[in-house]
Every structure is written in C-alpha cells, then in structure tokens.
Design a protein around this motif. Structure first.
Motif, PDB file in Angstrom:
ATOM      1  N   ARG A 134      -6.163  -6.882  -8.744  1.00 25.18           N
ATOM      2  CA  ARG A 134      -6.398  -6.666  -7.314  1.00 25.18           C
ATOM      3  C   ARG A 134      -5.130  -6.940  -6.508  1.00 25.18           C
ATOM      4  NH1 ARG A 134     -10.715  -7.023  -3.633  1.00 25.18           N
ATOM      5  NH2 ARG A 134      -9.865  -6.515  -1.573  1.00 25.18           N
ATOM      6  N   ARG A 160      -1.903  -6.589  -7.352  1.00 25.14           N
ATOM      7  CA  ARG A 160      -0.894  -5.518  -7.367  1.00 25.14           C
ATOM      8  C   ARG A 160      -1.371  -4.303  -6.581  1.00 25.14           C
ATOM      9  NH1 ARG A 160      -2.191  -5.648 -13.147  1.00 25.14           N
ATOM     10  NH2 ARG A 160      -3.415  -3.801 -13.733  1.00 25.14           N
ATOM     11  N   GLU A 161      -2.678  -4.033  -6.599  1.00 21.93           N
ATOM     12  CA  GLU A 161      -3.207  -2.940  -5.782  1.00 21.93           C
ATOM     13  C   GLU A 161      -3.040  -3.248  -4.292  1.00 21.93           C
ATOM     14  OE1 GLU A 161      -7.203  -2.678  -7.112  1.00 21.93           O
ATOM     15  OE2 GLU A 161      -6.716  -1.598  -8.972  1.00 21.93           O
ATOM     16  N   ASP A 162      -3.304  -4.499  -3.907  1.00 22.86           N
ATOM     17  CA  ASP A 162      -3.155  -4.879  -2.500  1.00 22.86           C
ATOM     18  C   ASP A 162      -1.697  -4.809  -2.060  1.00 22.86           C
ATOM     19  OD1 ASP A 162      -5.840  -5.312  -2.030  1.00 22.86           O
ATOM     20  OD2 ASP A 162      -5.775  -7.434  -2.531  1.00 22.86           O
ATOM     21  N   LYS A 218       0.660  -2.831  -3.200  1.00 23.02           N
ATOM     22  CA  LYS A 218       1.009  -1.418  -3.035  1.00 23.02           C
ATOM     23  C   LYS A 218       0.404  -0.862  -1.749  1.00 23.02           C
ATOM     24  CE  LYS A 218       0.423   3.059  -5.344  1.00 23.02           C
ATOM     25  NZ  LYS A 218      -0.096   3.736  -6.559  1.00 23.02           N
ATOM     26  N   ARG A 219      -0.869  -1.159  -1.521  1.00 23.13           N
ATOM     27  CA  ARG A 219      -1.552  -0.614  -0.345  1.00 23.13           C
ATOM     28  C   ARG A 219      -0.948  -1.137   0.954  1.00 23.13           C
ATOM     29  NH1 ARG A 219      -5.274  -3.096   2.570  1.00 23.13           N
ATOM     30  NH2 ARG A 219      -5.620  -4.651   0.931  1.00 23.13           N
ATOM     31  N   LEU A 220      -0.752  -2.434   1.044  1.00 20.01           N
ATOM     32  CA  LEU A 220      -0.277  -3.022   2.296  1.00 20.01           C
ATOM     33  C   LEU A 220       1.141  -2.564   2.638  1.00 20.01           C
ATOM     34  CD1 LEU A 220      -1.668  -6.643   1.828  1.00 20.01           C
ATOM     35  CD2 LEU A 220      -2.471  -4.933   3.461  1.00 20.01           C
ATOM     36  N   THR A 226       2.878   0.199   1.421  1.00 19.63           N
ATOM     37  CA  THR A 226       2.996   1.642   1.677  1.00 19.63           C
ATOM     38  C   THR A 226       2.315   2.035   2.983  1.00 19.63           C
ATOM     39  OG1 THR A 226       1.046   2.041   0.279  1.00 19.63           O
ATOM     40  CG2 THR A 226       3.207   2.248  -0.758  1.00 19.63           C
ATOM     41  N   ASP A 227       1.154   1.447   3.263  1.00 28.72           N
ATOM     42  CA  ASP A 227       0.498   1.753   4.545  1.00 28.72           C
ATOM     43  C   ASP A 227       1.360   1.309   5.717  1.00 28.72           C
ATOM     44  OD1 ASP A 227      -1.597   2.750   3.118  1.00 28.72           O
ATOM     45  OD2 ASP A 227      -3.035   1.189   3.653  1.00 28.72           O
ATOM     46  N   SER A 273       6.776   8.453  -4.324  1.00 27.71           N
ATOM     47  CA  SER A 273       5.826   7.840  -5.255  1.00 27.71           C
ATOM     48  C   SER A 273       5.962   6.328  -5.189  1.00 27.71           C
ATOM     49  CB  SER A 273       6.075   8.328  -6.694  1.00 27.71           C
ATOM     50  OG  SER A 273       7.369   7.930  -7.127  1.00 27.71           O
ATOM     51  N   LEU A 318       6.768  -4.125  -6.960  1.00 26.76           N
ATOM     52  CA  LEU A 318       6.457  -2.818  -6.379  1.00 26.76           C
ATOM     53  C   LEU A 318       7.716  -1.986  -6.348  1.00 26.76           C
ATOM     54  CD1 LEU A 318       4.492  -0.896  -4.823  1.00 26.76           C
ATOM     55  CD2 LEU A 318       5.294  -1.992  -2.715  1.00 26.76           C
ATOM     56  N   THR A 339       3.147  -8.511   5.122  1.00 25.80           N
ATOM     57  CA  THR A 339       2.352  -8.461   3.889  1.00 25.80           C
ATOM     58  C   THR A 339       2.256  -9.829   3.239  1.00 25.80           C
ATOM     59  OG1 THR A 339       2.923  -6.143   3.487  1.00 25.80           O
ATOM     60  CG2 THR A 339       2.217  -7.445   1.587  1.00 25.80           C
TER      61      THR A 339
END
Length: 716
Positions: A20, A22-24, A26-28, A30-31, A42, A54, A129
């Motif tokens: 979770r 590493r997903e967070d 990336k999301r935070l 890039t967003d 990418s 990241l 972040t």
C-alpha cells in the motif's frame, strides 16, 4: 525531459504496509505533479524493508505559463467589493481593465502564472507527500515533529537528463535531500551516490538489495522449491506468506531445515500453522509419507558457513515452539478420549452475543436445526445432530486457544479420537465453510446439514435482535453467511423451500430472545403473530431475511453474467424461496433472451400485458376468463388460439418437471403467432364482444408468460 528518482530510506517498514505504501507514494507524487502542471511518460514504485522508491520518466522540465481572465465587480460597485476582488486576484487597481458589459462597465483581471522549474514543484510535492503520508500507524522520534512509520534517515531526490543529475533542493524536518543511499544493512552498509534509476538499481543489487518485491518473491519461491526438490519434497503453497516474507528481506537467502522426529506425529496443520505464524517458515511435505517433515526459512544475509548457524538457531526456536504445540496436543487428546465433557460445559461460560446467549445455547439451536435440515440434504439426522453438538467444542481446546485459525480443523481430529464416525468428524471440520468466495463448499451430506444450520442460526439470530447489515457496515459478517447459504444450496443442488424452514427457525428462536431487545414480539393477548405477514414493525423477520438472501443471490448471479432484470423477473414469481429453481429459471430465461426470437417474444408478452393493464384500469374489471375461438374474426386470432392450446399445457408440464429449457422452448413457439396477431388485429375494436374476447385472449398470453417469469420486469 528529465527523469525523477526518489527514495525514502528508513528503519524497517512492516511487510504488511509495503504494498500500500508504494502505491500511495506513486499516487500522491504523480497526482501532485500533474496538478501543478507537469506531465510524465511513466512511473514505477518499489519497496524493500528499508526503503520506498519512485522513478518517473519523461517529466516535463517546466510547468507552462498560464493566463486566466477573471470577471470582477462593476466599475461603480462599492469600494469594499473591489478591494476583495483585488485581494483574491493578487493584483492592484491599475492592473485591472474596464470593459463594457450588458449592465454597464465591469472590471476584468488578467492573471498570469509563470511556469516554474520542475525541481521547485518536485520539492513542494515531495515535502507535502512526506508530511501527510497515510501510514496506518506512524511514530515520532527524537525532538522533531515529523511522523513516519519508522524513523526516516535520508531522502534521495534527483532529476537527471543528458547533462547529468542534480539534487532537488529539499529539507524536511532537518533531513536534507541528496543523491546517496545505502545498501544491505550488514553486507553493504556504506553510502554511495547514484545518478539515475538504472544506476540506482544496479548499484543496489551489487550492494545486496533486490529492489523489486516481485523479484524477491520469485527468487524465494524458486530457491525454496529447488531445495525441496533436492530432497524429494514439495513446498506447501502459501502466497500470503510468500508476499510477507518478501517484505521482510532485502536479499533473500532460503535455507532448508528438518523437523525433529518427535514432532512428526503432530497434525500437519499444526506444524504448518505454528511455523508460519511464529517463525514465517514455509512447510515442506514429503509426498511419500504425506507428512510435513521439513521447512524453509529465509535469511536476510549470506554467511561464511552457508547459513548453518542461522539454521541451527532457527531449529532450536522451532523445537521450543513445537514442544508447546505437542504439550497442547497431548492434553487435548486426553480430553477428547474422555468425551470432551469439560469442553462442552465450558461453552456455557463463553458468550456468543449478550442478546443471544452463550455458545452452549447456540450449539443447542444448531443441533436442532441440523436435525431438521438433515432429511432435506440426504443426511442422517442423528449424525447431523451429533456433529453439531461436537463442532464447537474445539473452541475450548488449548490448541485452538493458541491458534484460533485451526478451529474446525482440530475439531475433526478430536472427534476421531473420541471414536466418532468419519462423517461426524468431517462435519466438525467443514461446518464453517465456505468462508469466502474462493473457499470450497462441503459436499458430504452431514457436513452440508451442519454448515447450513450454523449459517442459518447466525442469520436468524442477528435478524431476531435487529442487528442487520447497514450500508457498508457488517460487523457480524452476515453477508458472508448469506452467501455461504446460497453456495451450499446451489453447489449441492438442494432443491427445497427455504421459507418454511426460516419460519420454523424464527418460531423456535424468538421466544428465547429477551422481549425487551427483540424487534418482533407476540401480540398483546399472548398469541403468536404470523411470521410471514407484516407486523407492527412493518416486516416479518422470515420474509425480511428471505429478501436479504435474494439480494445476495442477485449479486452472486450477476457475477455469473445473468442480468439483474432477469433475476428480478424470476424472483417476482411464486416459489422464489427454492434457490435452485430460481437459478435454473434465470439461467434458462437468460439463454432464451440472448436469441432474437427470445427478445421479440418478450416484447410481444410485454405489449400484451400493457394493453391488458390499461384496459382493466379503464374498465374496472379483470379480463382473465372467457376467450372463445368462435368469436375470432381473423386467421391470425385463430392461429394464436391454436398456438396457446398447444403451448399452455406444454409449459405447465415442463414447469412441473422443473425442465425450464423445455418451458422456454414451449413459450418461444408463441413468438410468431403473437407477432402476427398484433400486426393484423386491432384489440380495442368498437365491437364490444370481440374486444372483450381479444382482451381475454391477451390474458391467456399474459398467464402463459407468468408461469415462467414476470416479463414486465425485463428491460428493453
């Protein structure tokens, strides 16, 4: 376009949080970059026990310059209105422009936002972040205010392009970003600089760190299987344990050990559970004996003695753990041989729910219900009742007290030790199943009877105390219990009516429930209300629970590709408490409606129903009897009479035999005569006798369809 590399280096991150995290990350990031006007080609995120990383490729070097026109107040507006507009726009009066508008002159502001370098934006986004990262649990350390899952040691943040790499200027709570990281804690602890992601990943590997969690998991699986194969053994598959262990090591080194002979008599489930829960070992099974005889542990370091010292230490700890398990096992066996009476008495002291009594009270209910269900599933009633009385006893055993996940599994062993038949022992093991959508469904009759009784008691019990699921909240897992009932019935093809069973269960349960807490009560004169009729709360419990089961059935069937309107059309018919029959009808109807004839027939049935409903509402009568072929004026009418004379008994026979495909074939034969009738005949003619006859003919069409489903509920 530059590439961005970020690494957040800390003390060990719990394995369960890494995916979770590493997903967070990336999301935070890039967003945040996109919101600030940057784009990228990418992005990829990685995690190890000590780092989140990241990489973003093809990042734009600057955000674009933007121009925004903002309309303000009229030029003659009060001064305070103008001041507020200027503050919001960040401008002065001389930067405004007066323009003509419909109602006079209006101030306009042109706000220009110049583009910014990517480094400035990255610094802002990354700091935000880090400071707001959504860890499930976090901590503070030292005198700083930053919170992180474990103490954060360093931040690597570089932008690299053809000209080289540059560090993004950033300081968070005294930690200044740089271009250095560290390798394995023990085998390569020194810091080293990196110039980009490829350089970073290559140097980490040389420093004994596998960055990719999937690669670590694959390496563990392969090496463990090779070690087992060399001994002629097999690794017991466990994907959850594999993912967890991959999050515990940066450089996996699997080692194989042997289980001491004195522990091999323990049930394999005990060995596997003890090794997994306490030491994160993989179990190795000997196919020739069927026993678990070895294990694989995964070290995080290469040693000069090839892991011998590590393995020796692990085996000593394992021996101590298994000694405890052996002690529990022997004590439990003695109790099982003595009849488990102490465990049965102990259930009286275990509260199931404060409004539903103890586990002992629940066992009595399940035993009675299992005996009632047994004939419906082809089980021996005495064995079903006996299995229900034994199924929960292992909750009082020492082994299940240590390993709750073994409940049921240990119950089978203890029942066999007590001399019970295999069918009874298997039911004690299987009565919890299915636990989830992928869990196997019991098929042995006694096991099915007890499993159904267990789940129906759960549902009726919590319905009786008005503890039903609401929205996303389901604290007692009642949706799972309902799906279990549905799967047990359907996958074992148990064609039986649920409604009488639920009514009888509630009639036995409700008097046992405290009147002050029960939402359904007896009448004032002490009589019993009808459980299937609305009561003073607006819905009877049996009908309400059956409706809940229908809702779960809809979800189950939608996942199998059957449309919701088709399910509703079948559920609207009588006999909807026989779930096997409901599914058979819905499947056959779904197949028919997939054909052009089926779709056209449905339109004809719906058209007949609509014309008939309008006429009945207008005339205040029900047209349901008296259609006579002698009043037919056209060949199309006579052909429809003839087709109905053939189809109606065929549909009736097929439905009685539960041959639903045959019923669909019989009604499909009406498609052509119905189409021809509507093309050639005016139903609402001025001739009243002919009109009434034609409406009664439409009633025959409607009733032919109603034998199968409520076609008015089918869309399109």
């Amino acid at each position: 376009m530059p590439d961005l590399l970020i690494e957040l280096f800390s003390e060990e991150i719990p394995a369960r949080m890494q995916t979770r995290a590493r997903e967070d990350l990336k999301r935070l990031v890039t967003d945040g970059l996109v919101a600030a006007g940057l784009t990228y080609a990418s992005a990829g995120a990685f995690s190890t026990p000590r780092r989140l990383a990241l990489t973003i490729e093809g990042l734009t070097a600057h955000s674009p310059t933007t121009r925004e026109e903002r309309k303000g107040p009229r030029t003659d507006a009060p001064e305070k209105a103008l001041e507020g507009f200027l503050r919001g726009a960040g401008l002065t009066r001389d930067q405004l422009e007066a323009r003509d508008d419909k109602k006079g002159q209006v101030w306009f502001a042109t706000i220009t936002q110049p583009g910014r370098p990517a480094a400035d934006i990255v610094a802002e986004v990354l700091e935000t972040t880090i400071r707001t990262f959504p860890w499930p649990k976090s901590m503070r350390w030292g005198s700083g205010s930053l919170r992180w899952v474990r103490p954060l040691h360093s931040i690597l943040c570089i932008l690299s392009d053809e000209a080289g790499a540059s560090v993004v200027p950033l300081t968070v709570d005294g930690i200044t970003a740089g271009n250095t990281t560290r390798g394995h804690r023990f085998m390569a602890p020194d810091a080293f600089a990196v110039s980009g992601f490829d350089d970073y990943a290559a140097k980490l590997r040389r420093a004994r760190v596998m960055l990719d969690a999937d690669e670590r998991a694959a390496e563990i699986r392969t090496q463990a299987e090779n070690l087992a194969f060399a001994r002629g053994w097999q690794i017991v598959p466990d994907d959850a344990l594999l993912a967890e262990v991959a999050g515990l090591v940066e450089w996996p080194v699997p080692l194989m050990g042997l289980i001491e002979e004195r522990f091999l008599a323990l049930p394999p489930e005990v060995l596997q559970t003890s090794m997994k829960e306490h030491q994160k070992f993989f179990s190795a099974r000997n196919p020739s004996t069927g026993r678990i005889e070895g294990f694989v542990t995964v070290a995080n370091i290469e040693t000069p003695d090839d892991g011998a010292t590590i393995l020796s230490g692990n085996q000593r700890v394992l021996a101590a753990r298994l000694s405890d398990a052996a002690f529990f096992w022997q004590n439990d066996l003695r109790e099982a041989k003595s009849g488990m009476t102490a465990w049965a008495e102990g259930l009286s002291a275990v509260t199931f729910h404060n409004k539903l009594g103890s586990q002992a009270d629940r066992v009595e209910r399940i035993a009675a219900l299992a005996r009632e269900i047994a004939p419906l599933v082809g089980a021996d009633p005495d064995q079903a009742e006996r299995a229900a009385r034994l199924a929960k006893l292992d909750l009082r055993s020492a082994m299940v007290g240590e390993f709750p996940e073994l409940q049921g599994t240990m119950g089978r062993y203890y029942a066999l030790e007590a001399g019970e038949p295999d069918a009874v022992a298997d039911a004690a093991r299987d009565h919890y199943k299915p636990l989830g959508p992928s869990d196997a469904v019991p098929t042995a009759p006694v096991s099915v009877a007890v499993a159904l009784a267990d789940k129906i008691d759960t549902l009726t019990g919590f319905w009786a105390i008005d503890e039903k699921p609401t929205g996303s909240k389901d604290p007692f897992a009642l949706r799972r219990a309902a799906l279990g009932v549905i799967r047990l019935i359907l996958e074992n093809s148990i064609s039986t009516k649920l409604e009488p069973l639920l009514v009888d269960t509630f009639s036995q349960l409700l008097p046992q429930v405290d009147e002050r807490n029960a939402p359904w009560r007896t009448t004032a004169d002490g009589g019993r209300y009808k459980l299937l009729q609305p009561n003073h709360d607006g819905n009877a419990p049996a009908a309400d629970l059956l409706s809940f089961l229908h809702d779960r059935l809809k979800v189950y069937l939608r996942d199998q590709g059957i449309r919701h309107d088709i399910i509703d059309a079948v559920l609207a018919q009588e006999g909807n408490d026989d779930l096997v029959q409901v599914v058979s009808r819905a499947t056959a109807l779904n197949a028919m409606l997939a054909t052009e004839d089926g779709r056209n027939l449905t339109q004809g049935l719906k058209r007949a129903g609509n014309i008939l409903a309008q006429a009945e509402e207008k005339d205040g009568v029900e047209y349901s009897f008296g259609a006579d072929v002698k009043f037919a004026e056209t060949d199309q009418e006579r052909a429809l009479f003839s087709a109905l004379d053939t189809a109606e008994p065929a549909i009736k026979r097929a439905m009685a035999a539960q041959d639903f495909p045959a019923a669909m074939t019989a009604i499909a034969a009406l498609r052509t005569p119905i189409d021809a009738f509507f093309d050639a005949v005016q139903v609402n003619t001025d001739h009243q006798i002919v009109r009434r006859n034609r409406l009664n003919l439409l009633s025959r069409i409607r009733e032919a369809g109603r034998q199968i489903a409520d076609f008015t509920r089918i869309e399109g």
